[in-house]
Design a protein around this motif. Structure first.
Motif, PDB file in Angstrom:
ATOM      1  N   ASN A 252      -8.372  -5.870  -0.820  1.00  0.00           N
ATOM      2  CA  ASN A 252      -9.199  -5.872   0.371  1.00  0.00           C
ATOM      3  C   ASN A 252      -9.102  -7.249   1.017  1.00  0.00           C
ATOM      4  OD1 ASN A 252     -11.386  -6.018   2.255  1.00  0.00           O
ATOM      5  ND2 ASN A 252     -12.414  -4.348   1.183  1.00  0.00           N
ATOM      6  N   LYS A 254     -10.065  -8.361   3.953  1.00  0.00           N
ATOM      7  CA  LYS A 254     -11.283  -8.845   4.604  1.00  0.00           C
ATOM      8  C   LYS A 254     -12.230  -9.476   3.591  1.00  0.00           C
ATOM      9  CE  LYS A 254     -11.499  -5.906   8.723  1.00  0.00           C
ATOM     10  NZ  LYS A 254     -12.305  -4.903   9.481  1.00  0.00           N
ATOM     11  N   THR A 255     -12.372  -8.826   2.457  1.00  0.00           N
ATOM     12  CA  THR A 255     -13.228  -9.387   1.413  1.00  0.00           C
ATOM     13  C   THR A 255     -12.629 -10.684   0.879  1.00  0.00           C
ATOM     14  OG1 THR A 255     -13.994  -7.189   0.785  1.00  0.00           O
ATOM     15  CG2 THR A 255     -14.324  -8.946  -0.813  1.00  0.00           C
ATOM     16  N   SER A 258     -13.482 -13.431   3.243  1.00  0.00           N
ATOM     17  CA  SER A 258     -14.880 -13.860   3.171  1.00  0.00           C
ATOM     18  C   SER A 258     -15.104 -14.807   2.001  1.00  0.00           C
ATOM     19  CB  SER A 258     -15.803 -12.639   3.056  1.00  0.00           C
ATOM     20  OG  SER A 258     -15.693 -12.018   1.787  1.00  0.00           O
ATOM     21  N   GLY A 284      -6.992  -9.594   7.771  1.00  0.00           N
ATOM     22  CA  GLY A 284      -8.372  -9.752   7.321  1.00  0.00           C
ATOM     23  C   GLY A 284      -9.244 -10.548   8.266  1.00  0.00           C
ATOM     24  N   VAL A 285      -8.599 -11.205   9.215  1.00  0.00           N
ATOM     25  CA  VAL A 285      -9.280 -11.996  10.251  1.00  0.00           C
ATOM     26  C   VAL A 285      -8.465 -11.855  11.534  1.00  0.00           C
ATOM     27  CG1 VAL A 285     -10.323 -13.704   8.674  1.00  0.00           C
ATOM     28  CG2 VAL A 285      -7.995 -14.051   9.533  1.00  0.00           C
TER      29      VAL A 285
END
Length: 323
Positions: A252, A254-255, A258, A284-285
């Motif tokens: 993941n 995106k995770t 973060s 993811g960004v």
């Protein structure tokens, strides 16, 4: 808890001991049910000015942390020094020694730092780890890893936060002892079971690398997450790597991003690098070349070779002016 009128009376009559106790009551909120740092500062100062050693040390803490007064590291150092120079104030010796070790409110002085930390270790548990560091680094004393390890072991017995990580690290790297992954794993596991975040992080490394135990990415993720949730920056970055690559957890990006952001907020240069790559690719960004380059520079400025190499490659591709 109501104000102790006898203590209040004695404090107003100039009794330094009572003034210190009254300050403590205000500090911990025993007077009005909530801390009153300004009143604590006022009474600690009255007591300290009369030469009461603990009040001097605690007044230093208030200046150090900006509680009840403006933060003033020079004043903190001054009061720690006064407390430490008294014959039996081990807490003052601890705080003074730490200032001398880190150069807080003063120039670093390895020899005095070691001297006062050695004095403080008689009764102050928080002196054990910095004193061990002095022996490990040869800071203010002859380098002595064996003595450092003795102190690390003592610190784990006293359940001092951070001690399991330092102690186990010696066995992982063979510093002052024979390299022993099994022993390191045992130490880190004991610390993790005691809810020590640093030990949780190191236990995660053991599972990731298969040291002292079978390699298990899912267990590595479990312990990285436990440490990351408790603010361990390296664990936050490593957890990001696990999500980025789908190791022990569903991939993941995106995770991952973060977690890299959380680690980068604490200045982790590896997290800056990973974020830079994600912004460069738009994974993811949102894709953002300027932000990517900024992150890569932040990483490179902290010495990460991979970031320097990637910036050099971008410079060749895009021209120096744009990088």
């Amino acid at each position: 808890m109501a104000l102790d009128m006898e203590t209040f009376r004695r404090a107003n009559e100039g009794d330094a001991d009572a003034q210190c106790w009254l300050a403590e009551d205000y500090y911990f909120g025993f007077v009005d049910g909530k801390p009153d740092f300004k009143e604590a500062f006022r009474w600690y100062k009255k007591s300290a000015e009369q030469g009461y050693d603990l009040a001097q040390a605690y007044l230093g803490d208030l200046y150090f942390n900006g509680l009840g007064t403006e933060e003033n590291l020079d004043e903190a150092f001054k009061w720690y020094k006064r407390a430490a120079e008294q014959p039996a104030c081990d807490y003052g010796a601890l705080r003074y020694g730490l200032c001398l070790m880190e150069g807080v409110g003063c120039r670093k002085d390895p020899y005095k730092a070691f001297q006062y930390l050695s004095m403080a270790e008689r009764s102050e548990l928080d002196a054990i780890l910095p004193l061990a560091e002095c022996y490990m680094r040869g800071f203010g004393t002859r380098q002595n890893p064996v003595k450092a390890i003795e102190l690390y072991e003592k610190a784990t017995e006293k359940r001092i936060p951070g001690s399991w990580g330092a102690y186990g690290f010696c066995f992982v790297n063979g510093i002052g002892v024979k390299l022993d992954y099994d022993k390191a794993f045992f130490i880190f596991k004991a610390g993790a079971d005691a809810k020590d975040p640093d030990a949780m992080y190191h236990l995660g490394l053991c599972y990731y690398n298969g040291r002292g135990t079978a390699q298990d990415y899912a267990e590595a993720v479990k312990w990285y997450r436990a440490a990351a949730d408790n603010g361990i920056t390296q664990a936050q970055c490593n957890l990001g790597v696990m999500y980025e690559n789908g190791l022990g957890v569903r991939k993941n990006i995106k995770t991952a991003a973060s977690w890299f952001k959380k680690a980068a907020e604490s200045g982790d240069c590896i997290a800056y690098y990973h974020l830079g790559v994600l912004y460069l690719k738009g994974e993811g960004v949102p894709q953002d070349l300027d932000l990517a380059i900024m992150m890569l520079h932040a990483s490179a400025n902290n010495g990460l070779k991979e970031a320097k190499d990637l910036l050099a490659m971008l410079e060749r591709a895009m021209g120096k002016r744009d990088i």
